[in-house]
Design a protein around this motif. Sequence first.
Motif, PDB file in Angstrom:
ATOM      1  N   VAL A 236       0.738  -1.280  -0.227  1.00 23.66           N
ATOM      2  CA  VAL A 236       0.075  -0.091   0.090  1.00 23.66           C
ATOM      3  C   VAL A 236       0.867   1.338  -0.077  1.00 23.66           C
ATOM      4  N   GLN A 237       0.419   2.107  -0.786  1.00 26.81           N
ATOM      5  CA  GLN A 237       1.100   3.544  -0.640  1.00 26.81           C
ATOM      6  C   GLN A 237       0.119   4.616  -0.708  1.00 26.81           C
ATOM      7  N   ILE A 238       0.365   5.487  -0.157  1.00 24.13           N
ATOM      8  CA  ILE A 238      -0.273   6.978   0.083  1.00 24.13           C
ATOM      9  C   ILE A 238       0.024   7.688  -1.108  1.00 24.13           C
ATOM     10  N   VAL A 239      -1.133   8.563  -1.900  1.00 20.15           N
ATOM     11  CA  VAL A 239      -0.937   9.665  -2.743  1.00 20.15           C
ATOM     12  C   VAL A 239      -1.267  10.622  -2.086  1.00 20.15           C
ATOM     13  N   ASP A 240      -0.257  11.695  -1.897  1.00 24.03           N
ATOM     14  CA  ASP A 240      -0.405  12.911  -0.954  1.00 24.03           C
ATOM     15  C   ASP A 240      -1.041  13.899  -1.518  1.00 24.03           C
ATOM     16  N   ASN A 241      -1.116  14.140  -2.972  1.00 25.92           N
ATOM     17  CA  ASN A 241      -1.894  15.291  -3.122  1.00 25.92           C
ATOM     18  C   ASN A 241      -2.298  15.303  -4.716  1.00 25.92           C
ATOM     19  N   GLU A 242      -3.049  15.832  -5.152  1.00 28.67           N
ATOM     20  CA  GLU A 242      -3.608  15.497  -6.491  1.00 28.67           C
ATOM     21  C   GLU A 242      -2.849  15.750  -7.642  1.00 28.67           C
ATOM     22  N   ASN A 243      -1.808  16.427  -7.735  1.00 26.60           N
ATOM     23  CA  ASN A 243      -0.906  16.585  -8.634  1.00 26.60           C
ATOM     24  C   ASN A 243      -0.247  15.337  -9.077  1.00 26.60           C
ATOM     25  N   GLN A 244      -0.128  14.556  -8.028  1.00 25.97           N
ATOM     26  CA  GLN A 244       0.636  13.154  -8.402  1.00 25.97           C
ATOM     27  C   GLN A 244       0.037  12.002  -8.997  1.00 25.97           C
ATOM     28  N   TRP A 245      -1.259  12.258  -9.310  1.00 20.78           N
ATOM     29  CA  TRP A 245      -2.141  11.394 -10.172  1.00 20.78           C
ATOM     30  C   TRP A 245      -1.743  11.032 -11.281  1.00 20.78           C
ATOM     31  N   LYS A 246      -1.393  11.923 -12.064  1.00 24.49           N
ATOM     32  CA  LYS A 246      -0.947  11.793 -13.602  1.00 24.49           C
ATOM     33  C   LYS A 246       0.304  10.837 -13.461  1.00 24.49           C
ATOM     34  N   ILE A 319     -12.219  14.218  11.162  1.00 20.32           N
ATOM     35  CA  ILE A 319     -11.998  12.989  10.750  1.00 20.32           C
ATOM     36  C   ILE A 319     -10.735  12.614   9.948  1.00 20.32           C
ATOM     37  N   GLY A 320     -10.295  13.470   9.289  1.00 23.39           N
ATOM     38  CA  GLY A 320      -9.060  13.162   8.650  1.00 23.39           C
ATOM     39  C   GLY A 320      -7.957  12.671   9.488  1.00 23.39           C
ATOM     40  N   GLU A 321      -8.001  13.052  10.541  1.00 22.15           N
ATOM     41  CA  GLU A 321      -6.764  12.625  11.473  1.00 22.15           C
ATOM     42  C   GLU A 321      -7.001  10.931  11.676  1.00 22.15           C
ATOM     43  N   ALA A 322      -8.105  10.577  12.072  1.00 29.43           N
ATOM     44  CA  ALA A 322      -8.533   9.104  11.905  1.00 29.43           C
ATOM     45  C   ALA A 322      -8.241   8.305  10.846  1.00 29.43           C
ATOM     46  N   TYR A 323      -8.648   8.996   9.651  1.00 31.03           N
ATOM     47  CA  TYR A 323      -8.324   8.387   8.305  1.00 31.03           C
ATOM     48  C   TYR A 323      -7.006   8.106   8.114  1.00 31.03           C
ATOM     49  N   MET A 324      -6.130   9.212   8.288  1.00 33.20           N
ATOM     50  CA  MET A 324      -4.748   9.106   7.906  1.00 33.20           C
ATOM     51  C   MET A 324      -3.978   8.308   9.172  1.00 33.20           C
ATOM     52  N   ASN A 325      -4.500   8.132  10.128  1.00 28.81           N
ATOM     53  CA  ASN A 325      -3.985   7.279  11.188  1.00 28.81           C
ATOM     54  C   ASN A 325      -3.830   5.885  10.615  1.00 28.81           C
ATOM     55  N   ARG A 326      -5.214   5.405  10.045  1.00 24.32           N
ATOM     56  CA  ARG A 326      -5.227   4.060   9.786  1.00 24.32           C
ATOM     57  C   ARG A 326      -4.644   3.770   8.338  1.00 24.32           C
ATOM     58  N   LEU A 327      -4.729   4.830   7.682  1.00 27.08           N
ATOM     59  CA  LEU A 327      -3.923   4.579   6.248  1.00 27.08           C
ATOM     60  C   LEU A 327      -2.544   4.478   6.533  1.00 27.08           C
ATOM     61  N   ASN A 328      -1.857   5.301   7.335  1.00 22.86           N
ATOM     62  CA  ASN A 328      -0.435   5.447   7.538  1.00 22.86           C
ATOM     63  C   ASN A 328      -0.013   3.922   7.940  1.00 22.86           C
ATOM     64  N   LYS A 329      -0.956   3.411   8.940  1.00 27.80           N
ATOM     65  CA  LYS A 329      -0.410   2.047   9.457  1.00 27.80           C
ATOM     66  C   LYS A 329      -0.417   1.035   8.411  1.00 27.80           C
ATOM     67  N   SER A 330      -1.702   1.185   7.439  1.00 24.62           N
ATOM     68  CA  SER A 330      -1.701   0.204   6.553  1.00 24.62           C
ATOM     69  C   SER A 330      -0.709   0.252   5.429  1.00 24.62           C
ATOM     70  N   ALA A 331      -0.190   1.488   5.319  1.00 23.44           N
ATOM     71  CA  ALA A 331       0.825   1.724   4.016  1.00 23.44           C
ATOM     72  C   ALA A 331       2.217   1.251   4.826  1.00 23.44           C
ATOM     73  N   GLY A 332       2.178   1.097   6.032  1.00 19.41           N
ATOM     74  CA  GLY A 332       3.631   1.306   6.819  1.00 19.41           C
ATOM     75  C   GLY A 332       4.390   2.642   6.637  1.00 19.41           C
ATOM     76  N   GLN A 333       3.651   3.631   6.420  1.00 19.68           N
ATOM     77  CA  GLN A 333       4.154   4.995   6.141  1.00 19.68           C
ATOM     78  C   GLN A 333       4.547   5.131   4.740  1.00 19.68           C
ATOM     79  N   LYS A 334       4.126   4.327   3.991  1.00 20.29           N
ATOM     80  CA  LYS A 334       4.949   4.652   2.583  1.00 20.29           C
ATOM     81  C   LYS A 334       4.239   5.467   1.610  1.00 20.29           C
ATOM     82  N   HIS A 335       4.788   6.636   1.023  1.00 19.76           N
ATOM     83  CA  HIS A 335       3.941   7.189   0.372  1.00 19.76           C
ATOM     84  C   HIS A 335       4.630   7.604  -1.038  1.00 19.76           C
ATOM     85  N   PHE A 336       3.808   7.610  -1.979  1.00 18.02           N
ATOM     86  CA  PHE A 336       4.203   7.435  -3.565  1.00 18.02           C
ATOM     87  C   PHE A 336       4.976   8.651  -3.869  1.00 18.02           C
ATOM     88  N   GLU A 337       6.217   8.579  -4.592  1.00 18.41           N
ATOM     89  CA  GLU A 337       7.136   9.700  -4.809  1.00 18.41           C
ATOM     90  C   GLU A 337       7.291   9.568  -6.360  1.00 18.41           C
TER      91      GLU A 337
END
Length: 337
Positions: A236-246, A319-337
């Motif tokens: 799992v990776q997190i996409v942090d902002n809209e500009n990354q989707w392309k 509620i974004g705090e709870a959402y990102m808490n679960r998502l960061n754990k699911s992704a192991g803090q991995k973000h799309f770069e």
Amino acid sequence: METKIFKPDQIDQAAAEIKKGNLVSFPTETVYGLGADATNVQAVEKVYQAKGRPSDNPLIVHVADISTVEKYAQPLNEKTKQLIKQFWPGPLTIILKLKPHVLSSKVTGGLKTAAFRNPDKEATLNLIRKAGVPLVGPSANTSGKPSPTLAKHVYHDLNGKIAGILDAGATDFGVESTVLDLSTNHPTILRPGAVTSQAIEKVIGPVVDEQKHVGKTEVPKAPGMKYTHYSPTASVQIVDNENQWKSVTEWAANQSGKVGILATDAILNDYNWPQNVETYSLGNDVKSASHALFAGLRNFDLHSDITDILVEGFTTEGIGEAYMNRLNKSAGQKHFE
């Protein structure tokens, strides 16, 4: 063991299984819990076995009324009473000091505190009343996997391991309750959830936010502080902002395996996704995304050919705090770069 599906008009049968010392999954307004008699040590041990969960991880005790809390906890102070009045029944778990020797260390993780919750789901409150005992209720999934928001998610993980599932449809929030430690001098949030820190502070004043992982030799006070949580088989990776989707679409097209995309409708509709991409809607905003996150992760977990999942991130407000808490754990803090 045959895992039976109980409907809300079959609560007597579900309660009978609890009284026998068996396990029955129940719905709450957040996720489905795995219920056992909190006063029956053998039943509590079955919870750890069914989930594959380490036994030093404390369990939340679900109650139908405040008098049950008062039976086990030290006298409630004014702040605790105010919070209960404002948020119970509801998605707020409170950690309180216990009277001596009232609950097994299997429930408390050997601590002198316990976490209590009064769920806002009538079917489950009726189950607790019919069973006549408080119920431990960790999320009803294999330990480390995404939490279940539908009865079929529970069935997928625990069929044959538990006596039954009380099926009352989809949960309302989709992320687990806020955990607030009231056993210390300063009220401390250990896990964010549907009840935000801002809402709590309006009732009792400032709270400390202490979301952390404890060390290998420490005993966590709340679920999710020590072990991997909410993780599907795929990366799992997190996409942090809209500009990354392309860039995501270009990256996905170059992958040899299938890719899962979890995003809001605006993102899903804005791009031409490659043929190897499967999509799952998070709705229109962070509130709907919080409700859909675990279901989306589980949806992709059922596809053995999906190797990567990319998920839309949000700001950590409300509620974004709870959402990102679960998502960061699911992704192991991995973000799309």
